[in-house]
Design an enzyme around this catalytic site. Structure first.
Site, PDB file in Angstrom:
ATOM      1  N   HIS A 168       4.041   2.418  -7.275  1.00 46.93           N
ATOM      2  CA  HIS A 168       2.993   1.424  -6.991  1.00 46.93           C
ATOM      3  C   HIS A 168       3.093   0.256  -7.970  1.00 46.93           C
ATOM      4  O   HIS A 168       2.918  -0.896  -7.585  1.00 46.93           O
ATOM      5  CB  HIS A 168       1.610   2.072  -7.060  1.00 46.93           C
ATOM      6  CG  HIS A 168       1.387   3.134  -6.013  1.00 46.93           C
ATOM      7  ND1 HIS A 168       1.712   2.942  -4.686  1.00 46.93           N
ATOM      8  CD2 HIS A 168       0.875   4.395  -6.096  1.00 46.93           C
ATOM      9  CE1 HIS A 168       1.406   4.042  -3.996  1.00 46.93           C
ATOM     10  NE2 HIS A 168       0.910   4.933  -4.838  1.00 46.93           N
ATOM     11  N   LEU A 176      -0.838 -21.866   0.439  1.00 48.77           N
ATOM     12  CA  LEU A 176      -0.519 -20.633   1.158  1.00 48.77           C
ATOM     13  C   LEU A 176      -1.796 -19.815   1.279  1.00 48.77           C
ATOM     14  O   LEU A 176      -2.539 -19.671   0.307  1.00 48.77           O
ATOM     15  CB  LEU A 176       0.532 -19.814   0.380  1.00 48.77           C
ATOM     16  CG  LEU A 176       0.810 -18.395   0.895  1.00 48.77           C
ATOM     17  CD1 LEU A 176       1.590 -18.431   2.208  1.00 48.77           C
ATOM     18  CD2 LEU A 176       1.575 -17.566  -0.145  1.00 48.77           C
ATOM     19  N   ASP A 201       5.177  -0.390   2.578  1.00 48.27           N
ATOM     20  CA  ASP A 201       5.238   1.074   2.559  1.00 48.27           C
ATOM     21  C   ASP A 201       6.466   1.562   1.789  1.00 48.27           C
ATOM     22  O   ASP A 201       7.493   0.895   1.755  1.00 48.27           O
ATOM     23  CB  ASP A 201       5.278   1.592   4.004  1.00 48.27           C
ATOM     24  CG  ASP A 201       4.916   3.067   4.093  1.00 48.27           C
ATOM     25  OD1 ASP A 201       4.337   3.605   3.126  1.00 48.27           O
ATOM     26  OD2 ASP A 201       5.219   3.687   5.132  1.00 48.27           O
ATOM     27  N   GLY A 202       6.334   2.736   1.190  1.00 45.36           N
ATOM     28  CA  GLY A 202       7.480   3.389   0.569  1.00 45.36           C
ATOM     29  C   GLY A 202       7.466   3.430  -0.957  1.00 45.36           C
ATOM     30  O   GLY A 202       8.460   3.817  -1.573  1.00 45.36           O
ATOM     31  N   ASN A 203       6.324   3.083  -1.568  1.00 48.96           N
ATOM     32  CA  ASN A 203       6.258   3.126  -3.038  1.00 48.96           C
ATOM     33  C   ASN A 203       6.474   4.546  -3.568  1.00 48.96           C
ATOM     34  O   ASN A 203       7.190   4.759  -4.546  1.00 48.96           O
ATOM     35  CB  ASN A 203       4.886   2.651  -3.522  1.00 48.96           C
ATOM     36  CG  ASN A 203       4.648   1.189  -3.249  1.00 48.96           C
ATOM     37  OD1 ASN A 203       5.567   0.463  -2.867  1.00 48.96           O
ATOM     38  ND2 ASN A 203       3.414   0.750  -3.444  1.00 48.96           N
ATOM     39  N   ARG A 240       7.984   7.143  -2.137  1.00 51.19           N
ATOM     40  CA  ARG A 240       9.356   7.640  -1.956  1.00 51.19           C
ATOM     41  C   ARG A 240      10.319   6.940  -2.903  1.00 51.19           C
ATOM     42  O   ARG A 240      11.271   7.537  -3.399  1.00 51.19           O
ATOM     43  CB  ARG A 240       9.788   7.458  -0.494  1.00 51.19           C
ATOM     44  CG  ARG A 240       9.251   8.556   0.415  1.00 51.19           C
ATOM     45  CD  ARG A 240       9.358   8.187   1.860  1.00 51.19           C
ATOM     46  NE  ARG A 240       8.310   7.239   2.231  1.00 51.19           N
ATOM     47  CZ  ARG A 240       8.292   6.556   3.361  1.00 51.19           C
ATOM     48  NH1 ARG A 240       9.283   6.679   4.228  1.00 51.19           N
ATOM     49  NH2 ARG A 240       7.288   5.756   3.630  1.00 51.19           N
ATOM     50  N   TRP A 241      10.063   5.665  -3.175  1.00 57.93           N
ATOM     51  CA  TRP A 241      10.895   4.934  -4.140  1.00 57.93           C
ATOM     52  C   TRP A 241      10.858   5.659  -5.488  1.00 57.93           C
ATOM     53  O   TRP A 241      11.887   5.872  -6.124  1.00 57.93           O
ATOM     54  CB  TRP A 241      10.379   3.495  -4.299  1.00 57.93           C
ATOM     55  CG  TRP A 241      11.181   2.629  -5.226  1.00 57.93           C
ATOM     56  CD1 TRP A 241      12.202   1.799  -4.897  1.00 57.93           C
ATOM     57  CD2 TRP A 241      11.017   2.535  -6.645  1.00 57.93           C
ATOM     58  NE1 TRP A 241      12.700   1.176  -6.028  1.00 57.93           N
ATOM     59  CE2 TRP A 241      11.986   1.613  -7.108  1.00 57.93           C
ATOM     60  CE3 TRP A 241      10.162   3.134  -7.577  1.00 57.93           C
ATOM     61  CZ2 TRP A 241      12.124   1.269  -8.456  1.00 57.93           C
ATOM     62  CZ3 TRP A 241      10.294   2.799  -8.921  1.00 57.93           C
ATOM     63  CH2 TRP A 241      11.269   1.878  -9.347  1.00 57.93           C
ATOM     64  N   ARG A 268       7.383  -4.021   8.402  1.00 57.05           N
ATOM     65  CA  ARG A 268       7.041  -2.774   7.709  1.00 57.05           C
ATOM     66  C   ARG A 268       8.272  -2.287   6.979  1.00 57.05           C
ATOM     67  O   ARG A 268       9.349  -2.150   7.578  1.00 57.05           O
ATOM     68  CB  ARG A 268       6.534  -1.692   8.661  1.00 57.05           C
ATOM     69  CG  ARG A 268       6.121  -0.410   7.892  1.00 57.05           C
ATOM     70  CD  ARG A 268       5.383   0.594   8.722  1.00 57.05           C
ATOM     71  NE  ARG A 268       4.884   1.686   7.876  1.00 57.05           N
ATOM     72  CZ  ARG A 268       3.809   2.400   8.114  1.00 57.05           C
ATOM     73  NH1 ARG A 268       3.086   2.172   9.187  1.00 57.05           N
ATOM     74  NH2 ARG A 268       3.425   3.364   7.291  1.00 57.05           N
ATOM     75  N   ARG A 322      -5.803  10.502  -0.016  1.00 55.03           N
ATOM     76  CA  ARG A 322      -4.829  10.872  -1.060  1.00 55.03           C
ATOM     77  C   ARG A 322      -5.547  11.499  -2.252  1.00 55.03           C
ATOM     78  O   ARG A 322      -6.757  11.375  -2.384  1.00 55.03           O
ATOM     79  CB  ARG A 322      -4.070   9.623  -1.486  1.00 55.03           C
ATOM     80  CG  ARG A 322      -3.253   9.079  -0.327  1.00 55.03           C
ATOM     81  CD  ARG A 322      -2.366   7.940  -0.757  1.00 55.03           C
ATOM     82  NE  ARG A 322      -1.624   7.467   0.410  1.00 55.03           N
ATOM     83  CZ  ARG A 322      -0.547   6.718   0.351  1.00 55.03           C
ATOM     84  NH1 ARG A 322      -0.066   6.356  -0.822  1.00 55.03           N
ATOM     85  NH2 ARG A 322       0.069   6.335   1.449  1.00 55.03           N
ATOM     86  N   ARG A 340       4.428   8.847  -8.636  1.00 54.98           N
ATOM     87  CA  ARG A 340       4.145   7.873  -7.569  1.00 54.98           C
ATOM     88  C   ARG A 340       3.573   6.566  -8.107  1.00 54.98           C
ATOM     89  O   ARG A 340       3.883   5.486  -7.606  1.00 54.98           O
ATOM     90  CB  ARG A 340       3.185   8.485  -6.545  1.00 54.98           C
ATOM     91  CG  ARG A 340       3.798   9.611  -5.728  1.00 54.98           C
ATOM     92  CD  ARG A 340       2.772  10.210  -4.773  1.00 54.98           C
ATOM     93  NE  ARG A 340       2.290   9.215  -3.824  1.00 54.98           N
ATOM     94  CZ  ARG A 340       2.907   8.915  -2.673  1.00 54.98           C
ATOM     95  NH1 ARG A 340       4.013   9.548  -2.322  1.00 54.98           N
ATOM     96  NH2 ARG A 340       2.417   8.000  -1.867  1.00 54.98           N
TER      97      ARG A 340
HETATM   98  C1  IPE Z   1       0.040   2.191   5.494  1.00 51.20           C
HETATM   99  O1  IPE Z   1       0.877   3.047   4.798  1.00 51.20           O
HETATM  100  C2  IPE Z   1      -0.984   1.611   4.571  1.00 51.20           C
HETATM  101  C3  IPE Z   1      -0.479   0.685   3.573  1.00 51.20           C
HETATM  102  C4  IPE Z   1       0.734   0.257   3.450  1.00 51.20           C
HETATM  103  C5  IPE Z   1      -1.478   0.179   2.660  1.00 51.20           C
HETATM  104  P1  IPE Z   1       0.625   4.632   4.762  1.00 51.20           P
HETATM  105  O2  IPE Z   1       1.706   5.194   3.928  1.00 51.20           O
HETATM  106  O3  IPE Z   1      -0.769   4.900   4.344  1.00 51.20           O
HETATM  107  O4  IPE Z   1       0.771   5.021   6.289  1.00 51.20           O
HETATM  108  P2  IPE Z   1       1.155   6.412   6.964  1.00 51.20           P
HETATM  109  O5  IPE Z   1       0.219   7.437   6.407  1.00 51.20           O
HETATM  110  O6  IPE Z   1       2.582   6.689   6.612  1.00 51.20           O
HETATM  111  O7  IPE Z   1       0.978   6.175   8.432  1.00 51.20           O
HETATM  112  C1  IPE Z   2       2.659   2.183   0.156  1.00 47.65           C
HETATM  113  O1  IPE Z   2       3.444   3.181  -0.372  1.00 47.65           O
HETATM  114  C2  IPE Z   2       1.430   1.898  -0.683  1.00 47.65           C
HETATM  115  C3  IPE Z   2       0.182   2.421  -0.104  1.00 47.65           C
HETATM  116  C4  IPE Z   2       0.051   2.987   1.053  1.00 47.65           C
HETATM  117  C5  IPE Z   2      -0.999   2.311  -0.928  1.00 47.65           C
HETATM  118  P1  IPE Z   2       3.121   4.725  -0.162  1.00 47.65           P
HETATM  119  O2  IPE Z   2       2.253   5.172  -1.279  1.00 47.65           O
HETATM  120  O3  IPE Z   2       2.588   4.957   1.199  1.00 47.65           O
HETATM  121  O4  IPE Z   2       4.567   5.343  -0.308  1.00 47.65           O
HETATM  122  P2  IPE Z   2       5.207   6.492   0.573  1.00 47.65           P
HETATM  123  O5  IPE Z   2       5.032   6.101   2.011  1.00 47.65           O
HETATM  124  O6  IPE Z   2       4.466   7.744   0.247  1.00 47.65           O
HETATM  125  O7  IPE Z   2       6.627   6.522   0.155  1.00 47.65           O
HETATM  126 MG    MG Z   3       3.398   5.409   2.972  1.00 50.02          MG
END
Ligand code: IPE
Ligand code: IPE
Ligand code: MG
Length: 255
Positions: free
Chosen positions: A47, A141, A30-32, A34-35, A198, A81, A43
């Site tokens: 990714h 693996l 998670d966090g792509n 926001r990065w 996470r 999204r 965004r």
């Molecule tokens: C969870 O992340 C799904 C993946 C990492 C693929 P999200 O960014 O979708 O989760 P929420 O919406 O913050 O709960």
């Molecule tokens: C995780 O990063 C990748 C997926 C959920 C596909 P996000 O796209 O959820 O990034 P944030 O949480 O908005 O930063």
């Molecule tokens: Mg996210």
């Protein structure tokens, strides 16, 4: 910044010798977004950098001696999204398989994809099948990618499979135990995750491996996924080693 660190192979990192290495680590990447936002980038750029972190994670998992690595890359709810972002994420999965499959295979990685395939475009389904078929006999693996995956949806699909068997007369309701149920899940044959990591600081499960994480340890890292590297992985595994897993029983450590 973590993403700019030079990643040394673990074999060169003599300081890292954890007492307990988990068999199966599952990661909520998670966090792509926001990065990217922190850098004023779109965004999709987050990714893209996230894919590089995937490559690092797979390499590190092999170096660390893990048997199973599961990566959450697209949830059943991520369809909410904007269409462009969904299309970008589909494109990245395709590119990842096309670009990385040969190398994964050469490294002995066995690839498996869990989630609802019926909801995916036929070209993606074909790539998924190609990846699984090519790497089926590999043993180094086990890499599982959760794509169009939701834990609740997976449980419902399993219930439907079992209900069909009951209806057909080949299964008695009273025979549905944990073992029978697990065989109907996408993760059939894969042991439960010992450790779930996470990234991005969020502390929730977001519909990931709902059944399988009943006794998993959770480690939440503050770093955004594109910054995840061997050092973050080691930190999570060290933290895992400090946990006292009791599974409802008593701790063997305190006797
Ligand atoms: C969870 O992340 C799904 C993946 C990492 C693929 P999200 O960014 O979708 O989760 P929420 O919406 O913050 O709960
Ligand atoms: C995780 O990063 C990748 C997926 C959920 C596909 P996000 O796209 O959820 O990034 P944030 O949480 O908005 O930063
Ligand atoms: Mg996210």
């Amino acid at each position: 910044m973590a993403g700019e660190r030079n990643i040394a192979p673990l074999s060169d990192n003599i300081d890292f010798a954890p007492e307990v290495v988990p068999t199966h680590v599952a990661i909520i990447m998670d966090g792509n977004g926001r990065w990217a936002a922190r850098r004023g980038l779109p965004r999709i750029e987050g990714h893209r950098r996230g894919i590089e972190a995937v490559r690092r994670a797979v390499r590190a998992a092999g170096d660390l001696g893990l048997k199973y690595l599961t990566l959450y890359s697209f949830s059943s709810e991520n369809w909410r999204r904007p269409a462009q972002e969904v299309a970008d994420l589909m494109g990245l999965l395709k590119r990842f398989i096309r670009h990385d499959l040969a190398e994964l295979h050469a490294s002995g990685v066995k690839v498996r994809i869990i989630g609802d395939r019926n909801g995916l475009a036929s070209d993606i389904r074909a790539l998924i099948e190609e990846a699984e078929n090519l790497t089926r006999a590999n043993t180094a693996l086990n890499l599982t990618v959760a794509f169009n995956y939701g834990g609740r949806q997976e449980i419902l699909r399993a219930v439907q499979i079992l209900a069909e068997k009951v209806k057909a007369g080949s299964l008695q309701p009273a025979d549905i135990d944990v073992e029978v149920f697990e065989k109907a899940l996408d993760t059939s044959g894969i042991p439960d995750p010992d450790l779930v990591i996470r990234t991005s600081g969020e502390q929730r499960v977001s519909n990931f491996l709902t059944w399988q994480t009943a006794y998993s340890e959770f480690v939440f890292l503050p770093d955004f996924w594109p910054d995840f590297d061997l050092v973050s992985f080691q930190a999570a595994i060290r933290e895992f080693g400090r946990r006292d897993r009791r599974f409802g029983g008593l701790s063997p450590r305190v006797g």
